[in-house]
Scaffold this motif. Structure first.
Motif, PDB file in Angstrom:
ATOM      1  N   TRP A  97     -15.830  -3.849 -19.285  1.00 25.92           N
ATOM      2  CA  TRP A  97     -14.540  -3.771 -18.529  1.00 25.92           C
ATOM      3  C   TRP A  97     -14.920  -4.032 -17.002  1.00 25.92           C
ATOM      4  N   ASP A  98     -16.407  -3.849 -17.036  1.00 31.05           N
ATOM      5  CA  ASP A  98     -16.194  -3.746 -15.340  1.00 31.05           C
ATOM      6  C   ASP A  98     -16.823  -4.588 -15.288  1.00 31.05           C
ATOM      7  N   ASP A  99     -18.110  -5.480 -15.707  1.00 33.51           N
ATOM      8  CA  ASP A  99     -17.850  -6.667 -15.597  1.00 33.51           C
ATOM      9  C   ASP A  99     -17.032  -8.175 -15.569  1.00 33.51           C
ATOM     10  N   LEU A 100     -16.335  -8.055 -16.325  1.00 35.75           N
ATOM     11  CA  LEU A 100     -15.364  -8.114 -16.549  1.00 35.75           C
ATOM     12  C   LEU A 100     -13.890  -8.822 -15.022  1.00 35.75           C
ATOM     13  N   LEU A 101     -13.993  -7.442 -15.373  1.00 40.33           N
ATOM     14  CA  LEU A 101     -13.142  -7.193 -13.203  1.00 40.33           C
ATOM     15  C   LEU A 101     -13.738  -7.777 -12.698  1.00 40.33           C
ATOM     16  N   ALA A 102     -15.238  -7.729 -12.851  1.00 40.27           N
ATOM     17  CA  ALA A 102     -15.809  -8.101 -11.228  1.00 40.27           C
ATOM     18  C   ALA A 102     -15.843  -9.445 -11.619  1.00 40.27           C
ATOM     19  N   ALA A 103     -15.992 -10.122 -12.226  1.00 36.67           N
ATOM     20  CA  ALA A 103     -16.158 -11.646 -12.774  1.00 36.67           C
ATOM     21  C   ALA A 103     -14.418 -12.015 -11.951  1.00 36.67           C
ATOM     22  N   LEU A 104     -13.813 -11.543 -12.517  1.00 33.52           N
ATOM     23  CA  LEU A 104     -12.224 -12.002 -12.237  1.00 33.52           C
ATOM     24  C   LEU A 104     -12.282 -11.440 -10.530  1.00 33.52           C
ATOM     25  N   LEU A 164     -20.462 -26.118 -17.561  1.00 34.24           N
ATOM     26  CA  LEU A 164     -21.389 -25.240 -16.786  1.00 34.24           C
ATOM     27  C   LEU A 164     -21.359 -23.828 -16.535  1.00 34.24           C
ATOM     28  N   GLY A 165     -20.112 -23.457 -16.480  1.00 34.53           N
ATOM     29  CA  GLY A 165     -20.151 -21.902 -16.333  1.00 34.53           C
ATOM     30  C   GLY A 165     -20.663 -21.226 -17.438  1.00 34.53           C
ATOM     31  N   LEU A 166     -21.181 -21.769 -18.181  1.00 32.52           N
ATOM     32  CA  LEU A 166     -21.917 -20.976 -19.815  1.00 32.52           C
ATOM     33  C   LEU A 166     -22.552 -21.285 -19.884  1.00 32.52           C
ATOM     34  N   LEU A 167     -22.842 -22.236 -19.390  1.00 33.87           N
ATOM     35  CA  LEU A 167     -24.746 -22.589 -19.336  1.00 33.87           C
ATOM     36  C   LEU A 167     -25.327 -21.702 -18.310  1.00 33.87           C
ATOM     37  N   ILE A 168     -24.576 -21.771 -16.751  1.00 32.90           N
ATOM     38  CA  ILE A 168     -25.583 -20.526 -15.768  1.00 32.90           C
ATOM     39  C   ILE A 168     -25.004 -18.893 -15.927  1.00 32.90           C
ATOM     40  N   LEU A 169     -23.895 -19.110 -16.803  1.00 31.77           N
ATOM     41  CA  LEU A 169     -24.196 -17.432 -17.405  1.00 31.77           C
ATOM     42  C   LEU A 169     -25.579 -17.085 -18.184  1.00 31.77           C
ATOM     43  N   ASN A 170     -25.349 -18.234 -18.786  1.00 31.75           N
ATOM     44  CA  ASN A 170     -26.196 -17.981 -20.398  1.00 31.75           C
ATOM     45  C   ASN A 170     -27.590 -18.083 -19.410  1.00 31.75           C
ATOM     46  N   LEU A 171     -28.509 -19.208 -18.311  1.00 32.30           N
ATOM     47  CA  LEU A 171     -28.727 -18.334 -18.045  1.00 32.30           C
ATOM     48  C   LEU A 171     -29.156 -16.842 -16.827  1.00 32.30           C
ATOM     49  N   LEU A 179     -14.150 -12.524  -8.655  1.00 34.37           N
ATOM     50  CA  LEU A 179     -15.080 -13.327  -8.151  1.00 34.37           C
ATOM     51  C   LEU A 179     -14.846 -14.640  -7.939  1.00 34.37           C
ATOM     52  N   VAL A 180     -14.082 -15.098  -9.005  1.00 32.41           N
ATOM     53  CA  VAL A 180     -12.685 -15.946  -9.218  1.00 32.41           C
ATOM     54  C   VAL A 180     -11.817 -15.902  -8.250  1.00 32.41           C
ATOM     55  N   PHE A 181     -11.129 -14.619  -7.800  1.00 30.19           N
ATOM     56  CA  PHE A 181     -10.447 -14.968  -6.737  1.00 30.19           C
ATOM     57  C   PHE A 181     -10.650 -15.136  -5.223  1.00 30.19           C
ATOM     58  N   VAL A 182     -12.150 -14.585  -4.579  1.00 28.03           N
ATOM     59  CA  VAL A 182     -12.751 -14.763  -3.723  1.00 28.03           C
ATOM     60  C   VAL A 182     -13.558 -16.286  -4.249  1.00 28.03           C
ATOM     61  N   PHE A 183     -13.742 -17.199  -4.842  1.00 25.76           N
ATOM     62  CA  PHE A 183     -13.777 -18.638  -4.883  1.00 25.76           C
ATOM     63  C   PHE A 183     -12.564 -19.623  -4.149  1.00 25.76           C
ATOM     64  N   GLU A 184     -11.555 -18.980  -5.443  1.00 25.78           N
ATOM     65  CA  GLU A 184     -10.522 -19.246  -5.275  1.00 25.78           C
ATOM     66  C   GLU A 184     -10.123 -19.430  -3.923  1.00 25.78           C
ATOM     67  N   GLY A 185     -10.133 -18.797  -3.356  1.00 29.59           N
ATOM     68  CA  GLY A 185     -10.052 -17.923  -1.445  1.00 29.59           C
ATOM     69  C   GLY A 185     -10.173 -18.895  -0.866  1.00 29.59           C
TER      70      GLY A 185
END
Length: 71
Positions: free
Chosen positions: A12-19, A62-69, A21-27
């Motif tokens: 859950w910590d990782d999921l919230l951190a990812a969310l 692309l996101g899945l590929l980066i996440l996998n790497l 980051l989405v808000f940061v990049f979207e903004g």
């Protein structure tokens, strides 16, 4: 078990951190260059459904590929 609780909390910590980051990049774009964002959105509005779906699929892959790497 304790192991499940700890790993579940970490997930859950990782999921919230990812969310977050989405808000940061979207903004970033509206903050840095609102005029460019408006032009880009006008172009997106003119795209066909198929082109939008392809763009979305490409982005997800692309996101899945980066996440996998990274993981």
């Amino acid at each position: 078990s304790e192991w499940t609780r700890r790993n579940g909390a970490a997930m859950w910590d990782d999921l919230l951190a990812a969310l977050a980051l989405v808000f940061v990049f979207e903004g970033l774009m509206p903050f840095v260059s609102p005029a460019t964002l408006r032009r880009t959105l006008a172009r997106v509005e003119g795209m066909s459904d198929g082109a939008l779906r392809f763009t979305g699929l490409s982005s997800m892959l692309l996101g899945l590929l980066i996440l996998n790497l990274v993981r």
